[in-house]
Scaffold this active site. Structure first.
Site, PDB file in Angstrom:
ATOM      1  CB  CYS A 124       6.511  16.028  19.395  1.00 16.93           C
ATOM      2  SG  CYS A 124       7.287  17.089  20.638  1.00 16.93           S
TER       3      CYS A 124
ATOM      4  CG  ASP B  84       4.961  -4.343 -10.088  1.00 16.08           C
ATOM      5  OD1 ASP B  84       4.003  -4.067 -10.828  1.00 16.08           O
ATOM      6  OD2 ASP B  84       4.851  -4.551  -8.875  1.00 16.08           O
TER       7      ASP B  84
ATOM      8  CB  CYS C 114      10.327  16.627  24.837  1.00 16.18           C
ATOM      9  SG  CYS C 114       8.877  16.901  23.817  1.00 16.18           S
TER      10      CYS C 114
ATOM     11  CB  CYS D 295      11.097  18.131  21.002  1.00 10.01           C
ATOM     12  SG  CYS D 295      11.033  16.356  20.796  1.00 10.01           S
TER      13      CYS D 295
ATOM     14  CB  CYS E  90       7.009  13.863  22.629  1.00 10.62           C
ATOM     15  SG  CYS E  90       8.619  13.743  21.863  1.00 10.62           S
TER      16      CYS E  90
ATOM     17  CE  LYS F 100       0.327 -10.772 -11.354  1.00 10.74           C
ATOM     18  NZ  LYS F 100      -0.345  -9.631 -10.845  1.00 10.74           N
TER      19      LYS F 100
ATOM     20  CD  GLU G  94       9.507 -11.260 -22.352  1.00 12.95           C
ATOM     21  OE1 GLU G  94       9.232 -10.079 -22.084  1.00 12.95           O
ATOM     22  OE2 GLU G  94       8.991 -11.881 -23.291  1.00 12.95           O
TER      23      GLU G  94
ATOM     24  CE1 TYR H 152       4.812  -5.601 -22.771  1.00 16.73           C
ATOM     25  CE2 TYR H 152       5.916  -4.412 -21.011  1.00 16.73           C
ATOM     26  CZ  TYR H 152       4.796  -4.628 -21.794  1.00 16.73           C
ATOM     27  OH  TYR H 152       3.678  -3.882 -21.602  1.00 16.73           O
TER      28      TYR H 152
ATOM     29  CE  LYS I 265       2.168  -9.161 -15.107  1.00 16.69           C
ATOM     30  NZ  LYS I 265       1.795  -7.983 -14.340  1.00 16.69           N
TER      31      LYS I 265
HETATM   32  P1  AMP Z   1      -1.777  -6.935 -15.788  1.00 15.34           P
HETATM   33  O1  AMP Z   1      -1.586  -5.430 -15.584  1.00 15.34           O
HETATM   34  O2  AMP Z   1      -1.647  -7.697 -14.521  1.00 15.34           O
HETATM   35  O3  AMP Z   1      -2.982  -7.239 -16.616  1.00 15.34           O
HETATM   36  O4  AMP Z   1      -0.519  -7.395 -16.625  1.00 15.34           O
HETATM   37  C1  AMP Z   1      -0.307  -6.928 -17.904  1.00 15.34           C
HETATM   38  C2  AMP Z   1       0.809  -5.946 -17.891  1.00 15.34           C
HETATM   39  O5  AMP Z   1       2.031  -6.542 -17.485  1.00 15.34           O
HETATM   40  C3  AMP Z   1       1.115  -5.451 -19.258  1.00 15.34           C
HETATM   41  O6  AMP Z   1       0.297  -4.370 -19.611  1.00 15.34           O
HETATM   42  C4  AMP Z   1       2.541  -5.001 -19.121  1.00 15.34           C
HETATM   43  O7  AMP Z   1       2.570  -3.631 -18.834  1.00 15.34           O
HETATM   44  C5  AMP Z   1       3.067  -5.724 -17.920  1.00 15.34           C
HETATM   45  N1  AMP Z   1       4.297  -6.492 -18.173  1.00 15.34           N
HETATM   46  C6  AMP Z   1       5.392  -6.442 -17.384  1.00 15.34           C
HETATM   47  N2  AMP Z   1       6.367  -7.219 -17.841  1.00 15.34           N
HETATM   48  C7  AMP Z   1       5.900  -7.801 -18.967  1.00 15.34           C
HETATM   49  C8  AMP Z   1       6.461  -8.721 -19.901  1.00 15.34           C
HETATM   50  N3  AMP Z   1       7.696  -9.206 -19.742  1.00 15.34           N
HETATM   51  N4  AMP Z   1       5.706  -9.080 -20.945  1.00 15.34           N
HETATM   52  C9  AMP Z   1       4.453  -8.590 -21.095  1.00 15.34           C
HETATM   53  N5  AMP Z   1       3.869  -7.735 -20.252  1.00 15.34           N
HETATM   54  C10 AMP Z   1       4.575  -7.339 -19.182  1.00 15.34           C
HETATM   55 ZN    ZN Z   2       9.038  15.914  21.637  1.00 17.90          ZN
END
Ligand code: AMP
Ligand code: ZN
Length: 666
Positions: A421, A116, A406, A427, A403, A309, A112, A223, A114
């Site tokens: 400024c 963010d 101006c 300006c 600036c 990563k 899957e 997930y 990851k």
């Molecule tokens: P870390 O914060 O680096 O320890 O990574 C763990 C976190 O990755 C978990 O707590 C999840 O919130 C997040 N995460 C994001 N995508 C996934 C996924 N597909 N499966 C599991 N965890 C995930």
């Molecule tokens: Zn200015």
């Protein structure tokens, strides 16, 4: 079941379905307008018949709950971290450990992305969402249920729950498009931009006002299902979760070997740049739930999963020069001009340097060789300098002192990240920027005028501030480049039309630093007139809900400036709205402090939501059913007879809409 109840349930079902189509499947089958009509219908029925209330009704998505302190909740199942890996070798080592742990080579994996963002644990009982808790330290998190309920892609009620009771985990994210839009609005309002989607997503969960969360374009990608699953594999469980209505991304693949896993990684390392959300890697999991159980956990993370990563995609370029841009508020932003280079599918020529501190921190110099990365932001950033390649004759950057527009001496105040400024009225960029803000859609919404025309009018000496707009004449505009009788006429008409724009928008249009749309609305409602607002002292200002020191000071600075006073006077003389129209708005007070009110029936001066808002604005609480603790029942047209009888039997005063208005104005 009564006809009414049936109708309410049916509407909820229809709305739930459309919500799912729109936010989860990304395939709407009705227009926004049609959706709103249905939602309004449900809203009005629910308020008329509070006996059929449901905390998971689609009407709950707009939020409105205030959480002062988030309750700490202990997770039933700990929320672990993930072990990280950065190379093929790391993954091979992991596979070896897994095989050894299980004593077999017969292992399937799922891959899957990851996601963010901020992790969340959702608990469902009998198909109903009952709680949403943040990860916290993994053992305990914050109860963020009210905020999470506003995220449209999270189902509040499941049609076919995959299990009777279960927990499901996901990541709350801010898609890039929405994030960038939020930042554009912040720039317009004179705020610093949010630095990245992840922090903004997790910050959103901590907002006290869930209505503010509802306005953010958050999303949730699921997930993992936790609980006694009847499905044998992780992939099956997710598939069932998707069928139950959860947003489980489709980029999930079952792999029969590590080679397949690596292929998945290579593919997404490239394709991730096309996604509308950020991903920093791939999560690889053992697919069999029995095998997962057998492998168990280390002190920190499951043994059955590992994160890979991605290397942030970088490009090497050269810093050619630095431009300094001036914003509407006078803020200076340095921008790097780079030797054009290919990065994540686009050619990069410019990168943001944010402010003087950033330049110092990077120790960046003209002609330096630099590494550029692309994150969730609109414009890429320079992450470091290759000092080995620095020309020997290079010198530190002399940050501009004046600036670029101006030539006024720049000032950096304590607490500000940027230089400013302060030649506010002389300006050119600031002057034009303020006029552009004034005419923008969310402010005075003046048709027929745009940035280019403002520039022409300014250059021709016809426009030096926004008040000058109201003195423009057709024959002055016609001679300008690309102007004709008709377009000139349009501009004048648009300007005239803008005199009807309500006070709160006029206040926003004035462009007072930190006074964005919402703040302007609050201030307009509270002070009612520009005179009262401009005459207020610091204490009076910060006493207003959500008005902090920074905003208060900015209003005082604005109000004490003679030029601003003159501008406002001129605008008044042209007939712009500088008072709240009482018939259209609510008033803010503490008159209903501690009082509980019930609203029932149909009203003429307010919509139900406006009435509720008004009660809250005046310090009262809206409850859905009558009890002996109710202070007033506000009765509209078509109120059910049962309500009246109940109120009468409990001795609850029944008042009309007019009586309510008298009450809050007293
Ligand atoms: P870390 O914060 O680096 O320890 O990574 C763990 C976190 O990755 C978990 O707590 C999840 O919130 C997040 N995460 C994001 N995508 C996934 C996924 N597909 N499966 C599991 N965890 C995930
Ligand atoms: Zn200015």
């Amino acid at each position: 079941m009564s006809d009414i109840q049936q109708k309410i349930i049916q509407l909820r079902e229809i709305l739930r379905k459309h919500n799912h189509n729109y936010y989860v499947l990304d395939a709407a089958t009705i227009s926004d307008y049609e959706f709103d009509v249905l939602l309004k219908e449900l809203e009005s029925l629910e308020e008329q018949y509070p006996e059929f209330d449901d905390p998971n009704s689609p009407t709950q998505r707009v939020g409105g709950t205030i959480t002062k302190n988030f309750k700490t909740v202990t997770h039933k199942n700990r929320m672990y971290s993930l072990a990280n890996s950065y190379s093929k070798e790391d993954l091979q080592d992991w596979e070896t450990r897994v095989k050894k742990g299980l004593g077999t080579d017969d292992i399937q994996y799922t891959c899957e992305l990851k996601y963010d963002g901020a992790s969340i644990n959702l608990t469902y009982k009998k198909g109903q969402l009952v709680s949403a808790v943040t990860r916290g330290d993994g053992f305990q998190g914050d109860d963020a249920t009210a905020n999470v309920k506003t995220i449209r892609s999270i189902p509040l009620l499941l049609q076919n729950p995959l299990l009777e009771n279960f927990e499901i985990r996901g990541e709350i994210i801010l898609p890039l498009k929405g994030f960038n839009k939020m930042n554009e609005e912040r720039i317009e309002d004179g705020f610093e931009v949010y630095s990245n989607p992840r922090n903004t997503a997790s910050g959103s969960l901590k907002l006290q006002d869930s209505a503010a969360v509802a306005k953010r374009p958050l999303d949730c990608l699921l997930y993992q299902v936790v609980g006694d699953s009847k499905y044998e594999t992780h992939s099956n469980t997710l598939e069932q979760a998707r069928k139950s209505g959860f947003k489980v991304p489709v980029a999930i693949q079952v792999c029969n070997s590590l080679a397949e896993v690596l292929k998945f990684i290579d593919k997404w390392d490239v394709e991730r740049h096309q996604l509308d959300y950020e991903t920093d890697g791939v999560v690889i999991k053992v697919n069999s739930l029995a095998q997962q159980e057998e492998l168990g956990y280390t002190a920190k993370a499951p043994r059955w999963a590992i994160a890979y990563k991605f290397k942030a995609e970088q490009a090497i370029s050269k810093l050619l020069s630095i431009d300094y841009q001036v914003g509407r508020t006078g803020a200076i932003t340095p921008v790097a001009n780079l030797e054009p280079v290919q990065l994540a599918g686009t050619i990069v020529k410019r990168a943001s340097l944010h402010n003087a501190d950033q330049i110092e921190k990077l120790d960046i110099r003209i002609n330096d060789t630099v590494f550029v990365e692309k994150g969730g932001e609109i414009i890429p950033k320079i992450v470091k300098v290759n000092f080995d390649k620095r020309p020997i004759d290079s010198k530190p950057v002399d940050y501009i002192t004046h600036c670029p527009d101006c030539n006024t001496l720049l000032v950096r105040k304590e607490g500000d990240a940027k230089h400013y400024c302060q030649n506010t009225y002389g300006c050119p960029t600031q002057i034009k920027g303020r006029i552009e803000h004034f005419i923008s859609r969310k402010a005075m919404n003046i048709d027929g005028l745009g940035g280019e025309t403002i520039g022409l009018l300014f250059d021709a000496g016809l426009l030096n501030n926004y008040a000058d707009l109201y003195e423009l004449r057709v024959e002055q505009i016609i001679p300008l480049e690309r102007m004709a009788e008709k377009s000139a006429q349009n501009i004048i008409e648009g300007v005239q039309e803008s005199k009807k724009i309500p006070f709160e928008k006029v206040l926003y249009a004035l462009g007072i630093r930190f006074v964005g749309e919402t703040v302007a609305k609050k201030l307009a409602r509270y002070f009612k007139t520009i005179e009262k607002l401009m005459a207020s002292d610091f204490e009076t200002l910060i006493a207003v809900d959500e008005i902090g020191d920074r905003i208060a000071q900015s209003i005082i600075d604005f109000s004490n400036d003679l030029l601003n006073i003159q501008l406002v006077d001129r605008l008044k003389s042209y007939g712009l709205q500088f008072e709240i129209d009482e018939s259209q708005s609510t008033v803010q007070s503490a008159i209903l402090q501690g009082k509980k009110l019930v609203v029932s029936g149909v009203f003429t001066k307010f919509s139900r939501n406006e009435l509720k808002q008004s009660i809250e604005d005046n310090g009262g609480k809206v409850s859905s059913s009558i009890s002996k603790n109710t202070d007033y029942l506000i009765a509209g047209d078509k109120m059910g007879p049962a309500k009246r009888t109940k109120a009468e039997s409990l001795g609850v005063p029944i008042i009309s809409e007019e009586e309510y208005i008298t009450l809050i104005l007293s």
